[in-house]
Write a protein that holds these residues in place. Sequence first.
Motif: not given
Lengths: 483, 199
Positions: A1-3, A207-208, A238-246, A270-273
């Motif tokens: 199931m999507s999360q 979630e924004f 807020i979903a982690p993305d490359q901005t978060t990682v950097d 971790l981002a929402s499906d």
Amino acid sequence: MSQTLFDKLWNAHVVQPETADAPALLYVDLHLIHEVTSPQAFAELAARGLKVRCPERTVATMDHSTPTWAADLQGQRRYASEQAWEQVRTLMENCDRHDITLHDWDSPNRGVVHVMAPELGLTRPGMTIVCGDSHTSTHGAFGALAFGIGTSEVGHVLATQCLLQRKPKTMRIRIEGELGPGVTAKDLVLHVIGKVGVDAGTGHVIEFAGSTIRALSMEGRMTVCNMAIEAGARAGLIAPDQTTVDWLRGRAHCPQGEDFERAAGHWLSLASDADAQFDRDVLVDAEQIAPSITYGTHPGMVVAIDQAVPYPADTTAARAMDYMQVEPGKSLLGRKVDVVFVGSCTNARLGDLRAAAEILRDRRVADGVRMLVVPGSEQVRKAAEAEGLDQLFTEAGAEWREPGCSMCIAMNGDRVGPGQTVVSTSNRNFEGRQGPGSRTFLASPATAAACAVVGSIADPRRLDAEAEVHIHFPSPRNMEARP
Amino acid sequence: MKPLRTLDSCSLVIAQDNIDTDQIIPARFLTTTSREGLGEAAFADWRFDDQGESRADSPLNGPAAKDCEILVAGENFGCGSSREHAVWALMQFGFRVVISSRIADIFRANALKNGLLAIEVDRDTHRWLLAHPAARLTIDVALGRLDLPAAGGGDEARSVSFELDPFARICLLEGVDSLGYLLAQADDIAKFEQTREAA
Ligand code: SF4
């Protein structure tokens, strides 16, 4: 199931699932503490003869009751009261007794709890983070489930590293489009709260999402999540993305080298499906957002800076507007300002200070206006001083202080006088929040600095025009309305 | 924690919406290391003027405030800061129950952990309560029932039910806080930690 992102965070921390009879037992990865909401929790532990279960998961700073004046030559600090010092000393003793890392006066990392923890990489995606402080929602900017708790719960986490929680509902606020020139993350979040209302998020985690959020820096994302609580939601995400990682790469408490890359891979998952369902969904058009400013006594009473203040919808709103001495049907532009505060866990990071400094460059704080600039942490302070921002601020006529909550909550002696008007970059405009009888207008650092220069509420996009208005009409039209 | 099973009391009404915890207890009272002595600080800026004199127009200074253990407030009560001092102050002032149409999450969690019952009621009931200050109300925690008295204008006495988390209900009825329960889960917590470390 999507999360959803929230589902993933929640599920990874459930020690015992919730039942009809009992809430879930949720594991806490990081517990941040400060001097105001922890003493009674430690006292409870002492009364029951309990130890701190995971001192290594507990990190303390001192920020609320601490003076922002530098120490004198003897190293003495000017506390607001004997009691304030007593409170700070109690935190020192408790941390000492329980082997908890405390970022105290000597630490190069001390700061407002929600500024210093991300800087150190203590805040990382996928974690659960709590603190006896409602703006713990800030850390959700990294894709961590982070929320404020009361002092009893601080005691629970100290003793068991767990909390009893019912699973909240989810709400997604999608913001799409590009922000206009001069429009910042603070304007965005004020606008959103004005649109959805101050209790829209009650019982929910927000979630924004959307292209506007994706385009924000980590600092901007923290500003947005910081104020999720002002929409009633305990947590913002807020979903982690490359901005978060950097942003996290190389931070003191982050994994390093290959471990970091492995962790980053997990964070990005971790981002929402794509087809995840939310209990509520709201869409906001970024192009509708202008520099925003509050006019009432909660953050949902907000207008675009050049728009007229609306007529009150009910007696509560009418009472608030009377307290604020604002006139419905007119814009706030030109309202005389006594104090400008640039600080707090919402807007006291380096980017915020730069934005305020940019406005003040080659300009001066208007006569009769007191401007206080309080960096969010020692790290911010040092970085700002390395760029000469401290000098820029002081030469423009502003006060440059040491890190702390300061005038955001007015516990440490930095406060606004009764009846005074303050434009503040903090998050709460509640009656008396910045001092008994004070009147707070919340805005972005750029707007706050523009107000300081003009001496009255001003649109940062039209600064030179505003300054002219000020020169030709030295008596702002709202002046008579003030006591 | 003092148990709360039933309560029969008049209500004190403050009709204002969005009463935040800065109003319930202003931040300058938070430089304490104790839970005690906060009753005087409850709604301090609404009860006292800047000279420290009682404000005659505040219902919180009236005779009803002394007797009423139930506070009826406008929508979205307890928003803002997580300060549990707000709950301690309200209880030390004399309240055992707060009723609104919406209660902020952190405030509600704090309230229930201290034996202050925070109840959300439907809009009609809320309107009725706001319109009838000093109404004699009875509350039964075990049944989750609030009884409203008959009033003029043909209002019959009636009962409404309110929701209460079963776990919080037991804590209230027994007068126990939840730390004991949490401590009893130590084995499961340790197991969770081990499984995660192994992963
Ligand atoms: S800066 Fe203000 S909002 Fe942030 S933690 Fe300090 S007091 Fe709270």
